[in-house]
Design a protein around this motif. Structure first.
Motif, short mmCIF file in Angstrom:
data_model
loop_
_atom_site.label_atom_id
_atom_site.label_comp_id
_atom_site.label_asym_id
_atom_site.label_seq_id
_atom_site.Cartn_x
_atom_site.Cartn_y
_atom_site.Cartn_z
N ASP A 21 -21.17 -45.47 34.98
CA ASP A 21 -21.20 -44.20 35.70
C ASP A 21 -22.54 -43.47 35.61
OD1 ASP A 21 -18.57 -44.65 36.38
OD2 ASP A 21 -17.74 -43.33 34.84
N SER A 22 -23.50 -44.08 34.93
CA SER A 22 -24.82 -43.46 34.77
C SER A 22 -25.66 -43.66 36.03
CB SER A 22 -25.55 -44.06 33.56
OG SER A 22 -26.02 -45.36 33.87
N VAL A 78 -19.24 -45.42 30.62
CA VAL A 78 -20.31 -44.42 30.60
C VAL A 78 -21.58 -45.00 31.21
CG1 VAL A 78 -21.83 -43.09 29.07
CG2 VAL A 78 -19.36 -43.12 28.65
#
Length: 157
Positions: free
Chosen positions: A29-30, A26
């Motif tokens: 992928d930010s 997460v």
């Protein structure tokens, strides 16, 4: 040094690792810049004495294009001229967030405000998450004495 335990060879590891890796994904992928992520991972790992993570994240940062000069100066970032103001803000937040036990409430309003000047809310949330995830990995590896030096870039891709 030999590891005390092959944590990822146990029955708990597949599920635990899956969720910890998902949390890390997460962050990856930010919109938080990858350079910031690498610097934070390296600095927290240095503070925590996690040789495996220092090895892994310096090699991954180099693979992503980070220079040896900057990698060699992460531990002395305050004195180094090679880091941007945003990188310095992230490194300060990483240090304070990693050293929570040293000074309760250790993340100062000043450090938070400085980071908030450089990162929007989504990036700030990702930065906090990155600091939490790397600290979790550091603690796992330090407790089991995961040896350092043999990591190959891309090993966990």
């Amino acid at each position: 040094m030999e590891a005390r335990l092959n944590l990822f060879g146990t029955s708990i590891a597949p599920q635990f690792g899956k969720h910890l890796n998902a949390a890390g994904r997460v962050v990856m992928d930010s919109t938080l810049p990858g350079t910031i992520q690498h610097l934070v991972e390296i600095r927290a790992s240095q503070i925590n004495g996690c040789g495996f993570c220092v090895d892994m994240h310096t090699k991954e940062a180099a693979r992503a294009g980070e220079t040896s000069v900057r990698l060699n100066l992460v531990a002395a970032w305050r004195e180094a001229t090679v880091f941007t103001e945003a990188e310095r803000a992230a490194l300060e937040l990483a240090e304070q967030g990693t050293r929570l036990a040293d000074t309760p409430g250790a993340v100062t309003d000043e450090a938070w405000a400085n980071a908030a000047k450089h990162f929007d809310e989504e990036q700030l949330a990702a930065l906090v998450a990155a600091i939490a995830v790397i600290n979790a990995y550091n603690r796992l590896n330090v407790m089991v004495r995961q040896p350092a030096g043999d990591y190959e870039p891309g090993q966990f891709d």
